[in-house]
Design an enzyme around this catalytic site. Structure first.
Site, PDB file in Angstrom:
ATOM      1  N   ASP A 178      22.661  25.139  -5.369  1.00 27.29           N
ATOM      2  CA  ASP A 178      21.325  25.743  -5.315  1.00 27.29           C
ATOM      3  C   ASP A 178      21.308  27.083  -6.024  1.00 27.29           C
ATOM      4  OD1 ASP A 178      19.993  24.618  -2.096  1.00 27.29           O
ATOM      5  OD2 ASP A 178      20.397  23.622  -4.010  1.00 27.29           O
ATOM      6  N   ALA A 179      22.392  27.862  -5.859  1.00 31.14           N
ATOM      7  CA  ALA A 179      22.435  29.207  -6.446  1.00 31.14           C
ATOM      8  C   ALA A 179      22.434  29.121  -7.966  1.00 31.14           C
ATOM      9  CB  ALA A 179      23.670  29.942  -5.955  1.00 31.14           C
ATOM     10  N   ASP A 235      19.002  28.062  -9.140  1.00 35.03           N
ATOM     11  CA  ASP A 235      18.055  29.174  -9.056  1.00 35.03           C
ATOM     12  C   ASP A 235      18.279  30.185 -10.178  1.00 35.03           C
ATOM     13  OD1 ASP A 235      17.813  29.246  -5.433  1.00 35.03           O
ATOM     14  OD2 ASP A 235      16.751  28.114  -6.978  1.00 35.03           O
ATOM     15  N   SER A 257     -16.547   7.627  -7.882  1.00 33.74           N
ATOM     16  CA  SER A 257     -16.240   6.472  -7.051  1.00 33.74           C
ATOM     17  C   SER A 257     -17.061   5.292  -7.564  1.00 33.74           C
ATOM     18  CB  SER A 257     -16.491   6.790  -5.591  1.00 33.74           C
ATOM     19  OG  SER A 257     -17.825   7.138  -5.424  1.00 33.74           O
ATOM     20  N   GLU A 291     -10.694  -6.911 -12.329  1.00 37.95           N
ATOM     21  CA  GLU A 291      -9.316  -6.562 -11.988  1.00 37.95           C
ATOM     22  C   GLU A 291      -9.247  -6.198 -10.516  1.00 37.95           C
ATOM     23  OE1 GLU A 291     -10.197  -3.283 -14.600  1.00 37.95           O
ATOM     24  OE2 GLU A 291      -9.001  -1.979 -13.303  1.00 37.95           O
ATOM     25  N   LYS A 313      -8.940  -4.261  -7.103  1.00 36.54           N
ATOM     26  CA  LYS A 313      -9.194  -2.887  -6.673  1.00 36.54           C
ATOM     27  C   LYS A 313      -8.013  -2.493  -5.797  1.00 36.54           C
ATOM     28  CE  LYS A 313     -12.736   0.088  -4.689  1.00 36.54           C
ATOM     29  NZ  LYS A 313     -11.921   0.790  -3.720  1.00 36.54           N
ATOM     30  N   ASP A 319      -5.734  -0.519  -3.297  1.00 33.85           N
ATOM     31  CA  ASP A 319      -6.042   0.317  -2.144  1.00 33.85           C
ATOM     32  C   ASP A 319      -5.009   1.433  -2.028  1.00 33.85           C
ATOM     33  OD1 ASP A 319      -7.378   1.198   0.020  1.00 33.85           O
ATOM     34  OD2 ASP A 319      -6.830  -0.444   1.347  1.00 33.85           O
ATOM     35  N   TYR A 325      -5.885   2.329 -14.847  1.00 33.07           N
ATOM     36  CA  TYR A 325      -7.058   1.471 -15.046  1.00 33.07           C
ATOM     37  C   TYR A 325      -8.241   2.208 -15.693  1.00 33.07           C
ATOM     38  CZ  TYR A 325      -8.075   3.560 -10.483  1.00 33.07           C
ATOM     39  OH  TYR A 325      -8.257   4.439  -9.449  1.00 33.07           O
ATOM     40  N   LYS A 383     -16.157  -5.987  -2.854  1.00 35.27           N
ATOM     41  CA  LYS A 383     -15.197  -5.814  -1.765  1.00 35.27           C
ATOM     42  C   LYS A 383     -14.905  -7.142  -1.071  1.00 35.27           C
ATOM     43  CE  LYS A 383     -14.174  -2.012  -0.643  1.00 35.27           C
ATOM     44  NZ  LYS A 383     -14.757  -0.788  -0.141  1.00 35.27           N
ATOM     45  N   CYS A 440     -28.427  16.025  26.974  1.00 36.62           N
ATOM     46  CA  CYS A 440     -27.229  16.216  26.147  1.00 36.62           C
ATOM     47  C   CYS A 440     -26.001  16.301  27.065  1.00 36.62           C
ATOM     48  CB  CYS A 440     -27.356  17.492  25.326  1.00 36.62           C
ATOM     49  SG  CYS A 440     -25.827  17.938  24.489  1.00 36.62           S
ATOM     50  N   CYS A 487     -24.496  20.156  26.650  1.00 35.29           N
ATOM     51  CA  CYS A 487     -25.158  21.379  27.117  1.00 35.29           C
ATOM     52  C   CYS A 487     -26.252  21.103  28.145  1.00 35.29           C
ATOM     53  CB  CYS A 487     -25.751  22.153  25.934  1.00 35.29           C
ATOM     54  SG  CYS A 487     -27.181  21.357  25.204  1.00 35.29           S
ATOM     55  N   CYS A 512     -30.104  16.159  20.759  1.00 36.64           N
ATOM     56  CA  CYS A 512     -30.091  17.266  21.714  1.00 36.64           C
ATOM     57  C   CYS A 512     -31.017  18.356  21.183  1.00 36.64           C
ATOM     58  CB  CYS A 512     -28.662  17.790  21.816  1.00 36.64           C
ATOM     59  SG  CYS A 512     -28.554  19.441  22.515  1.00 36.64           S
ATOM     60  N   CYS A 531     -26.326  24.753  22.142  1.00 38.02           N
ATOM     61  CA  CYS A 531     -25.437  23.636  22.482  1.00 38.02           C
ATOM     62  C   CYS A 531     -24.092  23.855  21.790  1.00 38.02           C
ATOM     63  CB  CYS A 531     -26.054  22.322  22.013  1.00 38.02           C
ATOM     64  SG  CYS A 531     -24.949  20.924  22.249  1.00 38.02           S
TER      65      CYS A 531
HETATM   66  S1  IVH Z   1     -12.384   2.347 -11.845  1.00 38.45           S
HETATM   67  C1  IVH Z   1     -15.479   5.559 -12.969  1.00 38.45           C
HETATM   68  N1  IVH Z   1     -10.660   0.499 -11.206  1.00 38.45           N
HETATM   69  O1  IVH Z   1     -11.523   2.786  -6.164  1.00 38.45           O
HETATM   70  C2  IVH Z   1     -14.783   4.567 -12.149  1.00 38.45           C
HETATM   71  N2  IVH Z   1     -11.116   2.185  -9.596  1.00 38.45           N
HETATM   72  O2  IVH Z   1     -13.970   3.079  -4.663  1.00 38.45           O
HETATM   73  C3  IVH Z   1     -13.347   4.766 -12.065  1.00 38.45           C
HETATM   74  N3  IVH Z   1      -9.803   1.984  -7.559  1.00 38.45           N
HETATM   75  O3  IVH Z   1     -12.039   6.134  -6.971  1.00 38.45           O
HETATM   76  C4  IVH Z   1     -12.699   3.881 -11.109  1.00 38.45           C
HETATM   77  N4  IVH Z   1      -8.667   0.204  -8.144  1.00 38.45           N
HETATM   78  O4  IVH Z   1      -9.616   5.298  -6.679  1.00 38.45           O
HETATM   79  C5  IVH Z   1     -11.297   1.599 -10.799  1.00 38.45           C
HETATM   80  N5  IVH Z   1      -9.113  -1.171 -10.795  1.00 38.45           N
HETATM   81  C6  IVH Z   1      -9.752  -0.075 -10.407  1.00 38.45           C
HETATM   82  C7  IVH Z   1      -9.513   0.502  -9.148  1.00 38.45           C
HETATM   83  C8  IVH Z   1     -10.224   1.631  -8.779  1.00 38.45           C
HETATM   84  C9  IVH Z   1      -8.864   1.105  -7.198  1.00 38.45           C
HETATM   85  C10 IVH Z   1     -10.276   3.090  -6.709  1.00 38.45           C
HETATM   86  C11 IVH Z   1     -10.433   4.415  -7.391  1.00 38.45           C
HETATM   87  C12 IVH Z   1     -11.876   4.777  -7.180  1.00 38.45           C
HETATM   88  C13 IVH Z   1     -12.205   3.989  -5.961  1.00 38.45           C
HETATM   89  C14 IVH Z   1     -13.688   3.750  -5.823  1.00 38.45           C
END
Ligand code: IVH
Length: 748
Positions: A43-44, A47, A92, A126, A128, A130, A236, A324, A429, A432, A447, A453
């Site tokens: 480490d020394a 650094d 998103s 494609e 999505k 997770d 992507y 989805k 409520c 409160c 409320c 509250c």
């Molecule tokens: S395209 C402008 N492609 O899903 C759009 N997003 O619910 C850019 N995600 O924020 C996103 N797989 O984090 C795109 N094949 C895919 C994806 C993908 C997962 C996520 C991404 C996005 C979120 C939206």
């Protein structure tokens, strides 16, 4: 290293000559440590090398490389992550849940572009993934920055952590000089299981699901921890670019793959919804055997010129949608119904459940929405769940889809205890004791205690310090709760008087659990830096019902200053009251007309109610002006007016404002020429649809009005323009054709 010359004696040329070896030695040490788990240097020594590099860079800043090892997060970083403002926002996706939603998406795209319904469009489809999204910035082929999405505009700088991910190249060749690659960080099922097993063995917390594990691993302050977690990355999408990657989505993805990124092998080009849905079903079938979590299929318009024309709504692109997978379901027992009180006083019923696994996540709480939902009614009094109510002790069906809070979908009457009683929703409520009332047309009981509250006060304060509001470092939800409980902070203004009130009491804060001299000092400093605040943030921070970030921005833009806004709201108050009276009269008239079997006389009824108020003309004009503001409807206008007219709330707001320096809103992002202008479109547009033209104009900072008036700056007249063109000519307003408009808007 004793024979190395002192930094002060180095010439720039000598320093430049020494740097590559220093950097290479540090990089080799990093790789040995992070990736191979086999440290080569003490480490020394490490650094010492790093200090020398930093000293050279400090003396000759021009030599400092953006990706220098000195910019790495060290072993123990005290502060949180740096912030990165995304050059292009990370968005998103809109969601689709059914085949019809997908067909509808395709039709909307075509309608926006003005294409005939029968035109087949090509989309990519494609999985999505997770996980969590990440933006990687490459300059001249070198990875210089990695940032999480954050709120879409500002993310966290996780560069060092991203460098430990094997799928993320540190250098690429043949790429545009500037390239931001965007994609998803995820962890495989097998790696997730092994990680949790290790954590359990070590007595550490385990992760609820792979996505949390990936997020928790990437957002480690110590990159060595990230390095020990087997994260993966699929590319992507992209952000800022110095030149286009391709002219199609599929071409761009192929290009990213050629540059060395992992792209998802299940990405296909599909012609029209039929092929998109076929691919969706194929991916759904493969889902269980992929070895990583996906929660749907993303469709994107393939042609990038069309993507550009389609553009964006406030948080989602018009050219993509996420289809989805159906939600996951499970049955369990409802142990209790608890009522939580929110920021706006809403009483929200929460189901406490016998823990049950739904789609791999243990669920023990779920939302029950509101009292009608528990009773089996919808907002209009119609039956939901066949009218079956939900009672404590019932067997209920829980479902969760992706991120969202689990919900109770159904109830099994055959397992109901005959002694079970219908749930009685409280009318006081629970926090409160104030009366909790339902306004006509509101599904939610609230409320009436306001800031008296404690639940509302605390939630309002939490909102006040939240990221999109005051965002005070070191003052989050946890600290707010503690400070409120101790009586130190009751309302937002108290935050800004804390230091003065605790002059010597800094001692007290210091002595509290978890606070040291430094963190207390940091907190006071963070508060001070927020004393100067943008008008739009302040409006949003007040937590006024119906006033989200976008609305707050619109109101701030409209008034330009706090004083102007407050003066207008005060002046318009009689008109707000008249509107409320008119709304009530209208409702009564509708009910009366229904029982009497006649048509309701809405216009006359409202006019009479307003006339009874004897409104000053000025109030009416200011009120109309607020209601006509972009992004502000009658509901928000009333809510704003109420907040500023309520005596307790107002005095709290005034006390707060007195503590602050309120900055005017930034000029709207705009491309010079048409920003701030009011445009009117008339006649036929041939090169873009009306919707597209309107969205484009607004994105450039212009307003689009429906009719020509003295306020109109430009009329865009296509073929067939009639009375509007005439009126514009009479008023001497500039009239241009579609080609001029497209030139003005910067092309198609
Ligand atoms: S395209 C402008 N492609 O899903 C759009 N997003 O619910 C850019 N995600 O924020 C996103 N797989 O984090 C795109 N094949 C895919 C994806 C993908 C997962 C996520 C991404 C996005 C979120 C939206």
């Amino acid at each position: 290293m004793s024979e190395t010359p002192a930094i002060e004696n180095l010439t720039e040329a000598e320093a430049a000559a020494e740097l590559p070896a220093l950097i290479a030695a540090l990089e080799a040490a990093n790789t040995a440590y992070h990736t191979l788990d086999a440290p080569e240097l003490s480490d020394a020594d490490y650094d010492a090398l790093k200090r020398r590099l930093a000293a050279i860079e400090a003396r000759f800043p021009a030599l400092a490389r953006a990706d220098s090892p000195t910019r790495k997060i060290g072993a123990a970083v005290a502060e949180g992550f740096g912030k990165v403002t995304h050059e292009i926002r990370m968005l998103s996706l809109e969601n689709a849940f059914s085949d019809e939603d997908v067909a509808d998406f395709d039709l909307r795209v075509k309608s926006y572009l003005g294409l005939p319904e029968a035109t087949p469009l090509t989309y990519t489809a494609e999985p999505k993934i997770d996980g969590l999204s990440l933006s990687l910035r490459y300059e001249n082929g070198r990875l210089v920055q990695a940032a999480t999405r954050g709120d879409g505009e500002v993310g966290e700088n996780v560069t060092e952590n991203a460098r430990t991910i094997a799928d993320i190249p540190h250098e690429i060749t043949g790429a545009p000089a500037l390239l931001e690659v965007r994609g998803e960080v995820y962890i495989s099922h097998a790696d997730f299981a092994a990680l949790n097993a290790r954590a359990a063995q070590a007595g550490d917390k385990t992760f609820a699901n792979p996505r949390n594990a990936a997020a928790g691993s990437l957002r480690q302050l110590d990159a060595r921890i990230t390095a020990a977690r087997p994260l993966k990355f699929f590319a992507y999408a992209w952000g800022a670019l110095s030149e286009p990657l391709s002219d199609s989505q599929s071409g761009a993805i192929a290009r990213l793959a050629a540059l060395g990124f992992q792209t998802n092998p299940l990405t296909r080009s599909c012609r029209g919804p039929g092929e998109m849905l076929d691919h969706y079903r194929q991916i759904a079938q493969l889902r269980a055997s992929l070895g990583y979590d996906i929660d749907g299929v993303v469709y994107k318009v393939d042609d990038l010129a069309l993507q550009r024309r389609l553009g964006f709504r406030s948080t989602t692109p018009r050219w993509a949608i996420a289809h989805k997978f159906p939600a996951e379901l499970a049955w369990t027992r409802l142990e209790a119904i608890e009522i939580q009180v929110g920021r706006t006083g809403a009483l929200s019923p929460v189901a406490r459940l016998s823990p049950v696994t739904v789609g791999g996540v243990v669920v023990s709480n779920a939302t029950l929405h509101n009292e009608d939902y528990i009773a089996g009614r919808d907002a209009k009094g119609g039956a939901i769940r066949g009218g079956r109510d939900i009672r404590v002790g019932d067997w209920v069906q829980v479902y969760r889809a992706g991120d969202v809070i689990p919900k109770i979908a159904d109830v099994d009457l055959s397992r109901r205890d005959p002694a079970a009683q219908p749930f009685e929703f409280p009318t006081l409520c629970p926090v409160c004791g104030s009366e909790a009332i339902r306004e006509p047309g509101d599904a939610v009981r609230r409320c009436t205690g306001g800031l008296i509250c404690p639940a509302q006060a605390v939630e309002k304060l939490k909102h006040f310090v939240s990221r999109a509001a005051f965002d005070i470092e070191g003052l989050g939800a946890k600290q707010i709760e503690a400070f409120y409980a101790d009586g130190w902070i009751h309302e937002p203004a108290d935050i800004f008087t804390l230091r003065a009130r605790f002059g010597q009491g800094l001692q007290q804060l210091k002595n509290r659990e978890g606070w040291g001299e430094k963190s207390a000092q940091n907190l006071f400093e963070a508060i001070e830096t927020r004393r100067a605040i943008g008008l739009e943030r302040l409006i949003f921070a007040l937590g006024i019902r119906h006033c989200g970030e976008a609305a707050a921005r619109d109101v701030a833009q409209h008034y330009g200053s706090w004083e102007a806004m407050v003066a207008a709201l005060d002046l318009a108050r009689p008109a707000a009251l008249a509107q409320r009276a008119a709304d009530a009269a209208e409702e009564a008239e509708r009910a009366a007309a229904l029982t009497e079997g006649r048509r309701p006389r809405i216009t006359e009824t409202r006019a009479a109610a307003i006339a009874a108020h004897g409104l000053p003309a000025e109030a009416a004009a200011v009120w109309a002006d607020l209601g006509a503001t972009d992004g502000v409807g009658p509901v928000l206008a009333l809510s704003l007016s109420d907040a500023f007219a309520n005596p307790e709330e107002r005095s709290a707001i005034d006390r707060l404002a007195a503590e602050l320096t309120i900055l005017p809103p930034p000029a709207r992002a705009a491309s010079g020429e048409i920003a701030g202008l009011t445009l009117v479109f008339t006649g036929t547009l041939e090169r873009m649809t009306r919707a597209e033209a309107k969205a484009r104009a607004e994105s450039l900072g212009a307003k689009v009005a429906g009719s020509v008036s003295a306020k109109t700056d430009i009329l865009i007249a296509g073929p067939g323009a009639g009375s509007k063109a005439k009126k514009a000519a009479e008023l001497g307003i500039r009239v241009i054709d579609e080609d001029d408009w497209i030139a003005l808007a910067g092309g198609i």
